[in-house]
Design a protein around this motif. Structure first.
Motif, short mmCIF file in Angstrom:
data_model
loop_
_atom_site.label_atom_id
_atom_site.label_comp_id
_atom_site.label_asym_id
_atom_site.label_seq_id
_atom_site.Cartn_x
_atom_site.Cartn_y
_atom_site.Cartn_z
N THR A 140 -32.07 19.09 43.40
CA THR A 140 -33.34 18.72 42.77
C THR A 140 -33.85 19.85 41.88
O THR A 140 -34.49 19.59 40.85
CB THR A 140 -34.39 18.36 43.83
N LEU A 141 -33.57 21.11 42.25
CA LEU A 141 -33.95 22.23 41.40
C LEU A 141 -33.24 22.15 40.05
O LEU A 141 -33.85 22.34 39.00
CB LEU A 141 -33.62 23.55 42.08
N TYR A 186 -30.96 22.63 52.19
CA TYR A 186 -30.72 23.52 51.07
C TYR A 186 -29.96 22.82 49.94
O TYR A 186 -30.24 23.05 48.76
CB TYR A 186 -29.93 24.75 51.53
N ALA A 193 -36.35 22.54 51.70
CA ALA A 193 -36.13 23.96 51.96
C ALA A 193 -37.08 24.47 53.05
O ALA A 193 -36.69 25.27 53.92
CB ALA A 193 -36.31 24.77 50.68
N ILE A 224 -37.87 20.14 46.12
CA ILE A 224 -37.12 21.36 46.42
C ILE A 224 -37.82 22.10 47.56
O ILE A 224 -37.19 22.58 48.49
CB ILE A 224 -37.06 22.28 45.19
N MET A 225 -39.13 22.17 47.48
CA MET A 225 -39.91 22.92 48.46
C MET A 225 -39.83 22.27 49.84
O MET A 225 -39.65 22.97 50.84
CB MET A 225 -41.37 23.01 48.00
N THR A 280 -30.01 19.63 49.22
CA THR A 280 -30.96 18.73 48.56
C THR A 280 -31.87 19.50 47.62
O THR A 280 -32.14 19.07 46.49
CB THR A 280 -31.79 17.98 49.61
N SER A 281 -32.36 20.63 48.07
CA SER A 281 -33.24 21.45 47.25
C SER A 281 -32.52 21.97 46.00
O SER A 281 -33.08 21.99 44.90
CB SER A 281 -33.77 22.64 48.06
N ASP A 305 -43.79 15.21 47.46
CA ASP A 305 -42.86 16.11 48.13
C ASP A 305 -42.66 15.71 49.59
O ASP A 305 -41.54 15.68 50.10
CB ASP A 305 -43.38 17.54 48.07
N THR A 350 -39.18 14.37 51.15
CA THR A 350 -38.59 15.14 52.25
C THR A 350 -38.30 14.24 53.44
O THR A 350 -37.24 14.34 54.07
CB THR A 350 -39.52 16.28 52.67
#
Length: 408
Positions: free
Chosen positions: A49-50, A43, A363, A359-360, A45-46, A235, A239
């Motif tokens: 990056t968001l 979370y 998460a 982000i995806m 990290t997301s 992504d 990740t």
């Protein structure tokens, strides 16, 4: 290339190895379970990056004006270096998360403009070579400080339970110093070549440019299709970079193997990145990108079935064969497709899709890990990103070839 050398140490120490190990040990002291700790890391990290992703297109449009690329680059660069150094003073998992997020914003923001500068330092026919050499030099630089950390680690024994462990604490300060010192040549010598003349009210003008680019993006169909594919497969790459050590720790892989595997990744990646540039020239960068995506699909399947340290070594080697080449060739493939005078604006979209996808991924990993209580399902969820990304890229590259033949 020296900036790749400079910032890769951040990826090696903060994003992928020593900080995740240190974070897991601290969360264990606070009584957090492995799956919950994994989720918090994903979370965080997301969220970071968001934040940078929301502003990336605007920053990209702003950076296309004369002399703006380096000014904005420096702002994010100094932020990242400062926050990385502050990790030295962090003793609770909450402070670790905060400074990790700030440092990640600085790293990602600076990289947006570093990537865009490739059109200012290279001609189109040399871009694949320059990009792959840059990544190779970066992986070489990213392996030196982790090697020193491993030596300290071995001398002190396999113990990361104390937040006062000098080997870990000093590595954060050393990373900050390394990042700063080896960026000095870029700060002194790299200049923006392609730009637009400054207009009154730069921010307002940048919004206008951003709107026009979004409105006209359909006229760059090849670019659009590539960005959709890139959104998915990068992504998965990001990740895995962010979550590999966290996942390995959860699966019971020894700390020595985790750090040693990082070094193997760096060693394997350096020649493989250079080789990918040579192969791209002979067979086409699109085919090499597709082969890299295929390797990552295999990696996800193997990671789901991870049981032993040997399994982790195998996964590490496979990642090393494809990671650098996939990143470098994606950057140069995109750089050759876009108008140079709007490079920063286009790379703003390039980065927002890549970073928004990042982000995806974390998460998604955190969500599946938390819901099922098993991190294996988190890593398996990444598989779909590579499958979708590979399929779209295959269509995008076929379309680009047809368009090129018709234009001739």
């Amino acid at each position: 290339m020296l900036y790749d050398w400079a910032n890769s140490i951040y990826v090696a120490v903060v994003m992928t190895t020593l900080l995740p190990i240190f974070f897991k040990s601290v969360t264990a002291d606070y009584g957090l379970s492995n799956s919950v700790a994994d989720s918090y890391w994903g979370y965080a990290t997301s969220a970071a990056t968001l934040l940078i992703s929301l502003f990336a297109p605007l920053l990209g449009a702003l950076g296309d004006y004369s002399n703006m690329k380096m000014k904005i680059f420096k702002t994010f660069f100094y932020l990242g270096v400062f926050a990385t150094g502050m990790l030295f003073f962090s003793s609770s998992w909450r402070y670790i998360i905060v400074f990790y997020m700030i440092s990640l914003v600085g790293y990602l923001g600076a990289n947006l403009f570093y990537d865009a500068l490739i059109v200012d330092v290279s001609s189109s026919d040399r871009m694949d070579k320059v990009s792959t050499y840059g990544y190779a030099v970066g992986y070489l630089g990213g392996s030196l400080l982790p090697l020193a950390a491993v030596i300290l680690f071995l001398l002190r024994g396999d113990d990361f339970s104390s937040d006062l462990n000098p080997a870990i604490k000093i590595s954060f300060l050393a990373t900050s110093a390394w990042w700063f010192v080896f960026t000095i040549p870029m700060l002194k010598n790299v200049r923006q070549v392609y730009s637009k003349e400054k207009e009154p009210h730069l921010v307002r003008s940048s919004f206008g440019t951003l709107y026009r680019t979004i409105k006209n993006i359909s006229s760059y169909r090849s670019v659009f299709l590539f960005l959709v594919a890139y959104f998915f497969y990068i992504d998965g790459v990001n990740t895995i970079i962010h979550m590999a050590i966290i996942y390995g720790t959860t699966m019971g892989i020894s700390n020595l193997t985790l750090i040693g595997a990082l070094l193997v990744t760096q060693v394997v990646t350096i020649p493989c990145t250079l080789i990918s540039g040579v192969l791209a020239k002979r067979f086409g960068s699109d085919r090499i990108i597709l082969s890299g995506i295929a390797v990552y699909i295999v990696v996800c399947i193997l990671a789901y079935n991870l049981q032993t340290d040997f399994d982790f070594w195998v996964i590490t080697v496979l990642v090393g064969t494809s990671q650098g080449g996939l990143q470098a060739l994606s950057r140069s493939y995109f750089g050759k497709m876009i108008p140079k005078e709007s490079s920063n604006e286009f790379f703003g979209f390039y980065d927002i899709l890549g970073k928004f996808a990042a982000i995806m991924g974390p998460a998604l990993y955190g969500l599946f890990s938390q819901i099922t209580g098993k991190s294996q399902y988190g890593v398996l969820s990444i598989l779909i990103l590579f499958v979708v990304g590979g399929a779209v890229f295959l269509y995008a590259s076929s379309y680009e070839k047809r368009r090129s033949r018709q234009s001739v």
